[in-house]
Design an enzyme around this catalytic site. Sequence first.
Site, mmCIF file in Angstrom:
data_model
loop_
_atom_site.group_PDB
_atom_site.id
_atom_site.type_symbol
_atom_site.label_atom_id
_atom_site.label_comp_id
_atom_site.label_asym_id
_atom_site.label_seq_id
_atom_site.Cartn_x
_atom_site.Cartn_y
_atom_site.Cartn_z
ATOM 1 N N CYS A 187 0.859 -1.181 0.000
ATOM 2 C CA CYS A 187 0.000 0.000 0.000
ATOM 3 C C CYS A 187 0.905 1.244 0.000
ATOM 4 O O CYS A 187 1.833 1.328 -0.799
ATOM 5 C CB CYS A 187 -0.953 -0.082 1.194
ATOM 6 S SG CYS A 187 -2.081 1.297 1.429
ATOM 7 N N ASP B 296 -6.634 -1.111 -8.544
ATOM 8 C CA ASP B 296 -5.778 0.062 -8.317
ATOM 9 C C ASP B 296 -5.288 0.727 -9.594
ATOM 10 O O ASP B 296 -4.883 1.885 -9.569
ATOM 11 C CB ASP B 296 -4.545 -0.333 -7.489
ATOM 12 C CG ASP B 296 -4.831 -0.423 -6.000
ATOM 13 O OD1 ASP B 296 -5.910 0.046 -5.582
ATOM 14 O OD2 ASP B 296 -3.987 -0.958 -5.261
ATOM 15 N N HIS C 106 -7.434 -3.753 -3.826
ATOM 16 C CA HIS C 106 -6.428 -3.060 -3.023
ATOM 17 C C HIS C 106 -6.325 -3.680 -1.627
ATOM 18 O O HIS C 106 -7.325 -3.852 -0.943
ATOM 19 C CB HIS C 106 -6.791 -1.578 -2.891
ATOM 20 C CG HIS C 106 -5.787 -0.814 -2.077
ATOM 21 N ND1 HIS C 106 -4.533 -0.521 -2.561
ATOM 22 C CD2 HIS C 106 -5.839 -0.326 -0.818
ATOM 23 C CE1 HIS C 106 -3.867 0.139 -1.624
ATOM 24 N NE2 HIS C 106 -4.638 0.268 -0.554
#
Length: 244
Positions: A131, A181, A211
């Site tokens: 992330c 994403d 995600h």
Amino acid sequence: MPTKTLQIPTPDGQADAFAAFPDGGGRHPGVLMYADGFGIRPVLREMARELAGHGYYVLVPNFFYRHGPAPVIELPEHIGEDVRPAVMARLMPLIEAHTTERVLRDADAYLRFLTTQPEVSAGPVAVTGYCIGGLLAMRTAAAHPDQVAVVAGFHGPVGAVGPDSLSKLTAQVHLGHAETDITPEALGELNQALDAAGVDYTSEIYPGTVHGFTMSDTDAFNPSGLQRHWDRLLPLLDRTLANS
């Protein structure tokens, strides 16, 4: 699997951190692992131990240390979609306060600390991230081309690193994107930028993922996505660091 809780001295204070490394003593290649936006918690410790079991010293810093030790906010055992918005609302100000200047200042301190640990062998290191941690990993690798031989980012906003930073990369790169994403068109543009910068890389969308797919304590978790992440990461580390 030996583990330690550590304090990393930085220009702005002490960053708490978690480290895992193989049994049996000796020295091992170092890996700096950046957590996702939820920070250090049991699933990150589990992933660090898993990686350490393959022969690496893995250091996971709390990059929110300016706001307190991990966990900086109380997290549920499972971060489901019902609680995620409220958790993110509390974390976003911390993420936004983590400027590029802070990222780079901390990266200096983290790498200095990692490479001076008695269990870490001399030579290049790897940086991985999840992330927002994927972006931190890319920034770290670009700022330390002489030290970082491998960088890997998973479901991270890595395109935000920008072409100037990409041109400084000397590390081998793997980027594993979630389907939600990045579009195939945006992936093509990112890969063109990596090509233009002369980066040695693989960059791909992991099929069927959303995600956060590597994190088993979230609704986003995808077991096959996590396995694909290990299938890409471990051979890359082995090729690049095992003989260093």
